[in-house]
Scaffold this active site. Structure first.
Site, PDB file in Angstrom:
ATOM      1  CB  CYS A  73      33.534  69.401  27.118  1.00 21.67           C
ATOM      2  SG  CYS A  73      35.030  69.622  27.550  1.00 21.67           S
ATOM      3  CB  CYS A 179      38.330  69.672  20.756  1.00 23.05           C
ATOM      4  SG  CYS A 179      37.985  71.360  21.801  1.00 23.05           S
ATOM      5  CG  HIS A 181      36.626  74.386  21.923  1.00 23.01           C
ATOM      6  ND1 HIS A 181      36.196  74.287  22.571  1.00 23.01           N
ATOM      7  CD2 HIS A 181      36.578  76.324  22.218  1.00 23.01           C
ATOM      8  CE1 HIS A 181      36.360  75.152  23.545  1.00 23.01           C
ATOM      9  NE2 HIS A 181      35.891  76.299  23.281  1.00 23.01           N
TER      10      HIS A 181
END
Length: 261
Positions: A73, A179, A181
């Site tokens: 993260c 990020c 993601h």
């Protein structure tokens, strides 16, 4: 005994890092933990981030013989690494936005990250150090993080992603995925900004670092181990999440029971 690798994120975006490490060390034992009770981390204070990550990771390190921790993260990595390294006697690896490799190939760079990451002085120090003469545009988006989570459980996000990325149309040719993601949105980003856009993330570099710290030895037997996955709070999307994790060789979701407040 296999090497035990703990991968931690606020959500399931850290699975992009898991895939890269798994490719390098296919026979390790993986524990994936995500703090869905406090998702997204981009909206938390630094003190809360440190408290939550330290608590969850310490608990799992007491349950498993963890050999290395990966903070998958970007937002958490900019804050919690010193505290975790002080507390744990095993290596802790974080994620750094790939500004340096991007600056080697372009001077029209976009950094796509969470609002917290684009605001932190750490990010500006990276740009100053590794891309001082490049035009680096920053875009912080919590919505895109949420879209990545939705896509990973089968929800279409194409048009919404295009709207959020529209400020960069014809302005950047290289995007740093700041990020974990965002590698799951590569197709949507290319649809929004064109197939010629270059996307760079840190996943492969993290995997190489993990392998190096484990001396290249991910396992001491030839057995393929099923991973274990933990969340911090019950999820209404548990069925869809279990399907996603099963495809990646994880067992069913287990809840640690650590609420947001």
């Amino acid at each position: 005994m296999p090497k035990h690798i703990l991968i931690f994120d606020s959500g399931i975006g850290g699975l992009s890092v898991y895939k890269e490490i798994k490719y390098q060390l296919p026979l390790a034992k993986y524990i994936y933990a995500f703090d869905n009770a406090a998702f997204p981390y981009g909206e938390l204070t630094e003190s809360v981030l440190i408290e939550r990550t330290t608590h969850i990771i310490s608990e799992l390190c007491s349950q498993f013989p963890i050999d290395i921790v990966v903070i998958a993260c970007n937002t958490a990595s900019t804050v919690v690494l010193p505290s975790l390294r002080d507390k744990l006697d095993i290596p802790v690896v974080g994620v750094v936005p790939a500004i340096k490799p991007a600056a080697l190939v372009s001077n029209k760079i976009g950094l796509l990250a969470t609002p917290a990451t684009v605001k932190r002085s750490y990010t500006y120090d990276l740009i100053k150090s590794f891309a001082p003469i490049s035009d680096v545009q920053l875009l912080g988006s919590t919505r895109l993080v949420e879209m990545a989570e939705e896509k990973m459980i089968g929800i279409d996000v194409d048009m919404r992603a295009k709207r959020d990325l529209s400020p960069w149309q014809n302005k950047v040719d290289t995007i740093v995925l700041g990020c974990t993601h965002f590698p799951f949105l590569k197709n949507e980003i290319k649809k929004a900004l064109g197939n010629k856009i270059l996307l760079i993330d840190s996943g492969e570099a993290i995997a190489r670092r993990v392998k190096q710290l484990l001396n290249g030895d991910g396992v001491e037997s030839a057995v393929l181990f099923e991973g274990e996955v933990f969340c911090s709070a019950p999820s209404i999307k548990e069925e869809a999440l279990n399907h996603t994790f099963k495809e990646l060789n994880f067992s069913s979701l287990q809840c640690l029971g650590y609420p947001k407040f």
